[in-house]
Scaffold this active site. Structure first.
Site, PDB file in Angstrom:
ATOM      1  N   ARG A 144      14.623  -6.102  11.730  1.00  0.00           N
ATOM      2  CA  ARG A 144      13.765  -5.270  12.584  1.00  0.00           C
ATOM      3  C   ARG A 144      13.093  -6.117  13.649  1.00  0.00           C
ATOM      4  O   ARG A 144      12.715  -7.268  13.411  1.00  0.00           O
ATOM      5  CB  ARG A 144      12.692  -4.580  11.738  1.00  0.00           C
ATOM      6  CG  ARG A 144      13.194  -3.337  11.047  1.00  0.00           C
ATOM      7  CD  ARG A 144      12.160  -2.695  10.159  1.00  0.00           C
ATOM      8  NE  ARG A 144      10.786  -2.898  10.606  1.00  0.00           N
ATOM      9  CZ  ARG A 144       9.734  -2.468   9.923  1.00  0.00           C
ATOM     10  NH1 ARG A 144       9.900  -1.853   8.786  1.00  0.00           N
ATOM     11  NH2 ARG A 144       8.511  -2.673  10.376  1.00  0.00           N
ATOM     12  N   LYS A 193       0.830  -1.215   0.000  1.00  0.00           N
ATOM     13  CA  LYS A 193       0.000   0.000   0.000  1.00  0.00           C
ATOM     14  C   LYS A 193       0.862   1.262   0.000  1.00  0.00           C
ATOM     15  O   LYS A 193       0.553   2.240  -0.672  1.00  0.00           O
ATOM     16  CB  LYS A 193      -0.909   0.029   1.232  1.00  0.00           C
ATOM     17  CG  LYS A 193      -2.135  -0.813   1.142  1.00  0.00           C
ATOM     18  CD  LYS A 193      -3.082  -0.540   2.302  1.00  0.00           C
ATOM     19  CE  LYS A 193      -2.389  -0.713   3.641  1.00  0.00           C
ATOM     20  NZ  LYS A 193      -3.228  -0.370   4.793  1.00  0.00           N
ATOM     21  N   ARG A 198     -12.309   0.395   9.388  1.00  0.00           N
ATOM     22  CA  ARG A 198     -11.787  -0.896   9.835  1.00  0.00           C
ATOM     23  C   ARG A 198     -12.906  -1.870  10.204  1.00  0.00           C
ATOM     24  O   ARG A 198     -12.660  -3.060  10.366  1.00  0.00           O
ATOM     25  CB  ARG A 198     -10.873  -0.725  11.052  1.00  0.00           C
ATOM     26  CG  ARG A 198      -9.569  -0.007  10.748  1.00  0.00           C
ATOM     27  CD  ARG A 198      -8.739   0.109  12.007  1.00  0.00           C
ATOM     28  NE  ARG A 198      -7.509   0.865  11.792  1.00  0.00           N
ATOM     29  CZ  ARG A 198      -6.361   0.340  11.399  1.00  0.00           C
ATOM     30  NH1 ARG A 198      -6.284  -0.953  11.173  1.00  0.00           N
ATOM     31  NH2 ARG A 198      -5.293   1.086  11.237  1.00  0.00           N
ATOM     32  N   ARG A 227      13.370 -10.006   5.699  1.00  0.00           N
ATOM     33  CA  ARG A 227      13.989  -8.700   5.465  1.00  0.00           C
ATOM     34  C   ARG A 227      15.222  -8.488   6.335  1.00  0.00           C
ATOM     35  O   ARG A 227      15.210  -8.759   7.532  1.00  0.00           O
ATOM     36  CB  ARG A 227      12.978  -7.574   5.742  1.00  0.00           C
ATOM     37  CG  ARG A 227      11.972  -7.379   4.640  1.00  0.00           C
ATOM     38  CD  ARG A 227      11.203  -6.070   4.769  1.00  0.00           C
ATOM     39  NE  ARG A 227      10.406  -5.982   5.973  1.00  0.00           N
ATOM     40  CZ  ARG A 227       9.239  -5.356   6.041  1.00  0.00           C
ATOM     41  NH1 ARG A 227       8.743  -4.764   4.972  1.00  0.00           N
ATOM     42  NH2 ARG A 227       8.567  -5.293   7.173  1.00  0.00           N
ATOM     43  N   ARG A 249      -0.735 -10.239  13.590  1.00  0.00           N
ATOM     44  CA  ARG A 249      -1.229  -9.057  12.879  1.00  0.00           C
ATOM     45  C   ARG A 249      -2.074  -9.453  11.672  1.00  0.00           C
ATOM     46  O   ARG A 249      -3.100  -8.825  11.385  1.00  0.00           O
ATOM     47  CB  ARG A 249      -0.054  -8.181  12.427  1.00  0.00           C
ATOM     48  CG  ARG A 249       0.657  -7.468  13.572  1.00  0.00           C
ATOM     49  CD  ARG A 249       1.998  -6.917  13.143  1.00  0.00           C
ATOM     50  NE  ARG A 249       1.875  -5.822  12.198  1.00  0.00           N
ATOM     51  CZ  ARG A 249       2.885  -5.384  11.444  1.00  0.00           C
ATOM     52  NH1 ARG A 249       4.077  -5.968  11.518  1.00  0.00           N
ATOM     53  NH2 ARG A 249       2.708  -4.375  10.621  1.00  0.00           N
TER      54      ARG A 249
END
Length: 243
Positions: A189, A42, A117, A156, A200
């Site tokens: 991270r 996004k 949401r 990542r 999530r």
């Protein structure tokens, strides 16, 4: 307070004037909502569409902070609720969205990111727009397989000094664990763990599915596992499609 443009490069001023002329000539408005799980893209796609269609990009978190900072009517209400240690309710969040979309930068439409949401928020938004004689034109749903997304995010690695990023699955460094250019160590991270991401994603799907069902035929499902330019093209076609 007058804006000092003496330090702005001429090429930037010309580009901004050209953008404003192009946007002023644009006849069709677009009101859209972007959905997508963390890592779906996004943040890459919204600025592209915003620029091309002369839209404003409204992120719920940014709008809330801005409203509180500027002391708007809804911002003051939100601040009072937060200072009382409570969650900001749907009506206040919707009011902040309503304030934002009335801004001049949203005169040609908007991209909503992070709102609605829930189906209740979606209904409140529809009511707000209906009072203005408007409605949501298109809901862009960037979808991607959870397992692929987990590989994207958990794989990542970042070089802190430069911001260069790698992925152990799709774009690994030449030497494991070190930056290609400097040879310095790469880091992961703290929130890029599989457990946190699965939590999530579960929460995202539980909240999003009913909202997508609510919007029905207005939803354009875009495969986010594709070339960035092709994804932009698919979003563009969905926005231009008459329905």
């Amino acid at each position: 307070m007058a804006l000092d443009i003496s330090r702005v490069a001429t090429v930037e001023l010309i580009r901004e004037i050209e953008r404003r002329v192009r946007c002023a000539e644009r006849k069709e408005d677009k009101r859209t909502i972007f959905f997508g799980p963390p890592g779906a893209g996004k943040g890459t796609q919204a600025p592209r569409i915003k620029e091309e269609y002369c839209l404003c990009h409204l992120s719920t978190g940014d709008m809330l902070r801005e409203a509180v900072k500027n002391g708007t009517e809804m911002g003051r209400k939100a601040k009072a609720v937060m200072e009382a240690g409570k969650l900001v309710g749907d009506d206040i969040v919707a009011g902040i969205v309503a304030e934002a979309i009335d801004g001049p930068e949203c005169s040609k439409g908007f991209i909503l990111d992070g709102f609605p949401r829930t189906t209740n928020q979606a209904r409140i938004l529809d009511d707000l727009l209906q009072k203005k004689g408007q409605s949501i034109d298109r809901v862009v749903n960037l979808h991607i397989d959870d397992e692929l997304l987990i590989k994207r995010v958990t794989g990542r690695l970042v070089h802190p000094a430069s911001g260069r990023s790698y992925n152990i699955w799709f774009n690994p460094p030449k030497v494991a664990g070190v930056d290609d250019i400097t040879g310095e160590p790469l880091i992961k991270r703290g929130d890029d763990t599989e457990e946190k991401l699965r939590t999530r994603l579960d929460e995202f799907h539980q909240k999003t599915t009913p909202v997508l069902q609510y919007y029905g035929a207005k939803v354009a499902n875009i495969d986010a596992d594709d070339d960035i330019d092709l994804i932009t093209d698919k979003i563009r076609k969905s926005l231009d499609e008459k329905h």
